[in-house]
Scaffold this active site. Structure first.
Site, mmCIF file in Angstrom:
data_model
loop_
_atom_site.group_PDB
_atom_site.id
_atom_site.type_symbol
_atom_site.label_atom_id
_atom_site.label_comp_id
_atom_site.label_asym_id
_atom_site.label_seq_id
_atom_site.Cartn_x
_atom_site.Cartn_y
_atom_site.Cartn_z
ATOM 1 N N GLY A 29 49.127 46.366 46.980
ATOM 2 C CA GLY A 29 48.003 46.492 47.903
ATOM 3 C C GLY A 29 46.678 46.695 47.189
ATOM 4 O O GLY A 29 46.636 47.067 46.008
ATOM 5 N N THR A 45 43.572 47.763 39.517
ATOM 6 C CA THR A 45 44.866 47.067 39.473
ATOM 7 C C THR A 45 45.954 47.979 38.893
ATOM 8 O O THR A 45 45.669 48.860 38.070
ATOM 9 C CB THR A 45 44.760 45.776 38.615
ATOM 10 O OG1 THR A 45 45.998 45.083 38.705
ATOM 11 C CG2 THR A 45 44.447 46.056 37.153
ATOM 12 N N GLY A 46 47.164 47.766 39.393
ATOM 13 C CA GLY A 46 48.323 48.373 38.754
ATOM 14 C C GLY A 46 48.487 49.864 38.926
ATOM 15 O O GLY A 46 49.158 50.506 38.112
ATOM 16 N N SER A 77 43.684 42.839 40.706
ATOM 17 C CA SER A 77 43.952 41.458 40.285
ATOM 18 C C SER A 77 43.657 40.471 41.418
ATOM 19 O O SER A 77 43.582 39.262 41.188
ATOM 20 C CB SER A 77 45.410 41.322 39.842
ATOM 21 O OG SER A 77 46.260 41.680 40.919
ATOM 22 N N GLU A 78 43.507 40.991 42.654
ATOM 23 C CA GLU A 78 43.237 40.116 43.807
ATOM 24 C C GLU A 78 41.768 40.152 44.222
ATOM 25 O O GLU A 78 41.429 39.782 45.344
ATOM 26 C CB GLU A 78 44.101 40.537 45.006
ATOM 27 C CG GLU A 78 45.593 40.477 44.769
ATOM 28 C CD GLU A 78 46.155 39.064 44.662
ATOM 29 O OE1 GLU A 78 45.355 38.111 44.562
ATOM 30 O OE2 GLU A 78 47.393 38.933 44.653
ATOM 31 N N HIS A 97 44.268 44.649 51.768
ATOM 32 C CA HIS A 97 45.449 43.812 51.547
ATOM 33 C C HIS A 97 46.657 44.725 51.387
ATOM 34 O O HIS A 97 46.612 45.699 50.629
ATOM 35 C CB HIS A 97 45.265 42.952 50.291
ATOM 36 C CG HIS A 97 46.534 42.327 49.807
ATOM 37 N ND1 HIS A 97 47.334 41.545 50.624
ATOM 38 C CD2 HIS A 97 47.179 42.371 48.618
ATOM 39 C CE1 HIS A 97 48.388 41.134 49.936
ATOM 40 N NE2 HIS A 97 48.332 41.634 48.720
ATOM 41 N N HIS A 99 51.327 44.966 52.134
ATOM 42 C CA HIS A 99 52.591 44.239 52.319
ATOM 43 C C HIS A 99 53.426 44.950 53.382
ATOM 44 O O HIS A 99 54.553 45.377 53.097
ATOM 45 C CB HIS A 99 53.380 44.186 51.000
ATOM 46 C CG HIS A 99 52.648 43.600 49.833
ATOM 47 N ND1 HIS A 99 53.025 43.793 48.527
ATOM 48 C CD2 HIS A 99 51.541 42.799 49.778
ATOM 49 C CE1 HIS A 99 52.200 43.153 47.708
ATOM 50 N NE2 HIS A 99 51.285 42.557 48.443
HETATM 51 P P1 13P Z 1 46.562 45.015 42.293
HETATM 52 O O1 13P Z 1 47.204 46.325 41.908
HETATM 53 O O2 13P Z 1 46.107 44.236 41.094
HETATM 54 O O3 13P Z 1 45.452 45.236 43.270
HETATM 55 O O4 13P Z 1 47.656 44.090 42.964
HETATM 56 C C1 13P Z 1 48.510 44.559 43.945
HETATM 57 C C2 13P Z 1 48.994 43.503 44.849
HETATM 58 O O5 13P Z 1 49.478 43.803 45.912
HETATM 59 C C3 13P Z 1 48.867 42.079 44.471
HETATM 60 O O6 13P Z 1 49.169 41.260 45.552
#
Ligand code: 13P
Length: 264
Positions: A29, A45-46, A77-78, A97, A99
């Site tokens: 996310g 990220t990460g 990363s998004e 974003h 899931h």
């Molecule tokens: P990030 O940690 O880089 O934001 O990525 C998480 C993610 O859900 C990629 O779809």
């Protein structure tokens, strides 16, 4: 205006909510907030978005380049996906974003959320299309999402997750909550023999309420590339798989006509 540190704290709070509600697993996310036309705050990220503190939050420019990041933190990363939303939707100030299990299951099964099954989902969320699969972190996802941005306030990402956006962080998060709730209800109703959909007249009544409330966003109440008078009535145009929304010229032409007929 709310100060930046407060916004960073709010991003951490929303990150904790999406994590605590099981809308993301592990480090999944990402969240961003627009500060001005060339400054945006975003999650790094990460990291688990459930355990962030304000010093985790990065600042980027409109191209996603780092303006500020503490220690070893790097922007999500998004970030390109988030920036595409801001580019295409000047009314948007925040992007989320995640899931979420049910919404992502629909995204994996290739079933867009277009069935009108409850008033709140029709009024506040509208239809949710599925953008074609793209490799995470590449331009494939922003490119796949782009054609849906002028018409919808949330998009499923095929075999991946969900994206919601609105004029504030709380509103973008609420869209994600509504989307997941709607997906769960639809899933449950399918187990119980299939939902009894609201009739086209009932849907029109809900659209009318939405217009009267003047709700923000790009609810697709009056837009349907399938030729019927609503996205919900069509039920198919929001799917990425029937090519309905792929013809962006046609969508743009129809939108123009609808807006003209509304005197806008
Ligand atoms: P990030 O940690 O880089 O934001 O990525 C998480 C993610 O859900 C990629 O779809």
């Amino acid at each position: 205006m709310v100060n930046e540190y407060e916004i960073k704290k709010q991003i951490c709070e929303i990150g904790k909510r999406i994590y605590d509600r099981g809308m993301v697993a592990a480090n999944d996310g990402n969240i961003s907030v627009k500060i001005n036309d060339n400054e945006f705050l975003c999650t790094p990220t990460g990291v688990s978005k459930g355990f962030m503190t304000p010093d985790y939050i990065c600042r980027v420019d409109k191209n996603g380049n780092v303006l500020e990041a503490n220690g070893s933190f790097k922007p999500s990363s998004e970030i390109k996906m988030h920036m595409r939303v801001y580019q295409q939707r000047p009314d948007v100030n925040s992007v989320v974003h995640a899931h979420p299990i049910y919404a992502t299951s629909f995204a994996i099964a290739g079933i867009p959320l277009t069935q009108p099954i409850m008033p709140e989902a029709v009024i506040a969320l509208g239809c949710v299309p599925i953008a074609e699969y793209g490799t995470p972190s590449t331009n494939e996802i922003p490119d796949a999402v782009e054609k849906y941005l002028p018409y919808f306030d949330a998009v499923l990402l095929a075999n991946h997750g969900a994206l919601s956006f609105s004029d504030s962080l709380l509103a973008a998060y609420h869209k994600m909550e509504s989307l997941e709730f709607y997906a769960q209800l639809l899933f449950n109703a399918k187990q119980l023999g299939g939902p009894k959909e609201l009739s086209p007249e009932q849907v029109q009544g809900l659209y009318e309420i939405r217009r009267q409330f003047g709700l923000k966003g790009k609810h697709p109440a009056d837009i349907c590339v399938g030729g019927k008078n609503s996205c919900h009535a069509c039920g198919g145009c929001a799917t990425a798989h029937n090519g309905g929304a792929a013809d962006s010229d046609l969508v743009a032409a129809i939108t123009k006509k609808v807006l003209e007929s509304l005197g806008k």
